[in-house]
Design an enzyme around this catalytic site. Structure first.
Site, PDB file in Angstrom:
ATOM      1  N   LYS A  76       0.840  -1.185   0.000  1.00 20.35           N
ATOM      2  CA  LYS A  76       0.000   0.000   0.000  1.00 20.35           C
ATOM      3  C   LYS A  76       0.879   1.239   0.000  1.00 20.35           C
ATOM      4  O   LYS A  76       1.876   1.304   0.721  1.00 20.35           O
ATOM      5  CB  LYS A  76      -0.914  -0.025   1.232  1.00 20.35           C
ATOM      6  CG  LYS A  76      -1.938   1.111   1.286  1.00 20.35           C
ATOM      7  CD  LYS A  76      -2.860   0.948   2.487  1.00 20.35           C
ATOM      8  CE  LYS A  76      -3.899   2.057   2.564  1.00 20.35           C
ATOM      9  NZ  LYS A  76      -4.813   1.876   3.713  1.00 20.35           N
ATOM     10  N   SER A 151      -9.689   1.930   2.800  1.00 21.24           N
ATOM     11  CA  SER A 151      -8.828   2.669   1.908  1.00 21.24           C
ATOM     12  C   SER A 151      -7.802   1.810   1.178  1.00 21.24           C
ATOM     13  O   SER A 151      -7.130   2.278   0.255  1.00 21.24           O
ATOM     14  CB  SER A 151      -8.090   3.748   2.712  1.00 21.24           C
ATOM     15  OG  SER A 151      -7.241   3.160   3.688  1.00 21.24           O
ATOM     16  N   SER A 175     -10.137  -0.599   7.044  1.00 22.48           N
ATOM     17  CA  SER A 175      -9.563  -0.399   5.710  1.00 22.48           C
ATOM     18  C   SER A 175      -8.755  -1.557   5.156  1.00 22.48           C
ATOM     19  O   SER A 175      -8.285  -1.498   4.023  1.00 22.48           O
ATOM     20  CB  SER A 175      -8.707   0.873   5.691  1.00 22.48           C
ATOM     21  OG  SER A 175      -9.516   2.014   5.779  1.00 22.48           O
TER      22      SER A 175
END
Length: 486
Positions: A76, A151, A175
């Site tokens: 990420k 996210s 998330s």
């Protein structure tokens, strides 16, 4: 190879059936073909990845390999990595190249894993759909008209579309688990403090936690073996003995007590999701677990408490990017609209600006006691609910999300509806507990449904055991998105 487990990839590399360079190129080529449509990656650097892969091949040749040596992993874009652009999904950091590695990145490097690329995400992790990224929304591989969750949506889409065998994510209010559910993956948020936050760009420091995303619980266990560990650079890192999270995977589930909270099966839960989750609970009972009804009476307050605490912490964290101290000094600003205009001029997206405004408001003079302190008291009530629940059960099990993946843009104009998508996941963050989501079926429009498992502090091995036994008895985690072929 694209559908292989991490254990299978590790074995293939050890047996010289494929080299790390070949394996990495396989995933890089697939990313090149699919990323234009799915927008899962922000940054890919084939030269850097293949250089790492060649180093890994050298380690394997010298019999100096660990289980993930030579295995490509996507990260990420919230974790800084030396020499890699790290944007956190924001225009603000569009040219930032990190001079150092996050602790998580360093641990994967030490293990010999290959950085496959940096995945797309909601800007500064502020979102539940991966639509707020400056680099455009991420598409769900199961239906490109739908969100993959957020996210950590880029990581979820990359693994679901077989552009990466595994990925890292972060979880502040769901998330990791919410995109895992909406994208048909397994994802784990560890106990707060188990995985270092050093080098992980902060959203809300008392809630943020890094964790793994992959196809199966067995893969998650291998990834957590790398990610977990004490870090003196992180003041919230917990110093405790290292664990092998693979060790209990094969334990039977006899006498396991699974607590089912009545609050998670009422109004708001879509019928298709409820049906899949009920079938999963029945399967766990067949495997020897005992279903125990429990209550989490304060869980309904988790969303409003979270959306006071998280923006308050975010308003302080994000201030570092433009040199202005917000947070407790907000009272020095006579007009909150001036701050809104300033953050807009500095390049933040609309969602980040809105959260900064909320956070500044609740921390400002005259409102701190009314909002922030009250939210922290509610946080304690939520944690106490879990303390009482774990007197009756070993794990809390229910739906990860109230619905399957929704259409891109469907909730963009209604923040409240967007927030409610995290209503089952947020309590674990507020309490600092470990939580995970695994695939348990399909709902409307053949979109994935996730089963949520929450454990007591530092019971990740038990959670992974339950998830693995469930996945041995079912094949939901092996299903591929329609139209995505190896």
């Amino acid at each position: 190879m694209l559908n292989a487990s991490l254990k299978e990839l590790s074995a293939a590399l050890a047996q010289k059936k494929i080299s790390s360079a070949e394996l990495t190129k396989l995933f890089l080529d697939r990313t090149s073909k699919l990323n234009g449509a799915l927008n899962a990656f922000i940054t890919v650097d084939a030269e850097k990845s293949l250089a790492q892969a060649r180093v890994a091949d050298g380690r394997i040749a010298k019999d100096d390999a660990e289980p993930l040596t030579g295995v490509p992993v996507a990260h990420k874009d919230i974790f800084v990595a030396k020499g890699w652009r790290t944007t956190c999904g924001s225009k603000m950091l569009s040219n930032f190249v990190s001079p150092y590695d996050a602790h998580v990145i360093g641990r994967f490097n030490d293990a010999g894993a290959v950085i496959l690329g940096k995945t797309n995400m909601d800007e500064f992790a502020m979102g539940s759909s991966s639509e707020t990224s400056f680099y455009g929304p991420v598409k769900n591989p199961w239906n490109a008209d739908c969100v993959p969750g957020g996210s950590s949506g880029g990581s979820a889409a990359a693994v679901a579309a077989r552009m990466a065998p595994a990925a890292t994510g972060t979880d502040t209010g769901g998330s990791i688990r919410q995109p895992a559910a909406l994208s048909g993956l397994s994802g784990l948020k560890p106990t707060y403090g188990l995985v270092s936050r050093y080098g992980m760009i902060a959203f809300a420091s008392s809630l943020d936690q890094g964790g793994p995303m992959a196809k199966s619980a067995q893969d998650l266990a291998l990834l957590l073996n790398v990610m977990a560990g004490f870090d003196p650079n992180d003041s919230t890192s917990v110093e405790r003995a290292r664990e092998d999270y693979v060790r209990d995977l094969e334990k039977p589930l006899a006498r396991l007590r699974i607590g089912v909270p009545k609050e998670h099966f009422g109004e708001g839960l879509a019928a298709d999701v409820g049906k899949a989750v009920e079938a999963a609970l029945a399967q766990l009972e067949k495997l020897g677990a005992k279903r125990v009804p429990i209550g989490l009476p304060s869980s309904g307050l988790s969303v409003p408490a979270y959306y006071v605490i998280a923006p308050a912490e975010a308003s302080s964290n994000l201030s570092r990017y433009d040199g202005v101290r917000y947070g407790h000094r907000a009272k020095e600003y006579s007009d909150l609209a001036d701050m809104y205009r300033k953050t807009r001029a500095e390049g933040f997206g609309a969602e980040v600006r809105r959260r900064i405004l909320i956070g500044t408001y609740v921390l400002s003079h005259g409102y701190y006691d009314a909002y922030y302190l009250k939210a922290q008291r509610i946080r304690r009530l939520i944690a106490n609910d879990f303390v009482e629940a774990f007197k009756l059960c070993d794990l809390v099990v229910g739906p990860t999300t109230p619905t399957v993946a929704f259409k891109i843009g469907a909730k963009a104009a209604d923040p409240v509806q967007m927030y409610l998508n995290d209503i089952y996941t947020i309590p674990a963050n507020l309490a600092g507990l470990p939580g995970m989501s695994i695939p348990c079926g399909f709902g409307k429009d053949n979109l994935p449904v996730g089963l949520h498992i929450v454990g007591n502090y530092f019971t990740e091995a038990k959670m992974l055991n339950v998830a693995h036994q469930y996945q041995k008895a079912t094949d939901w985690h092996k299903r591929e998105p329609t139209g995505i072929h190896p």
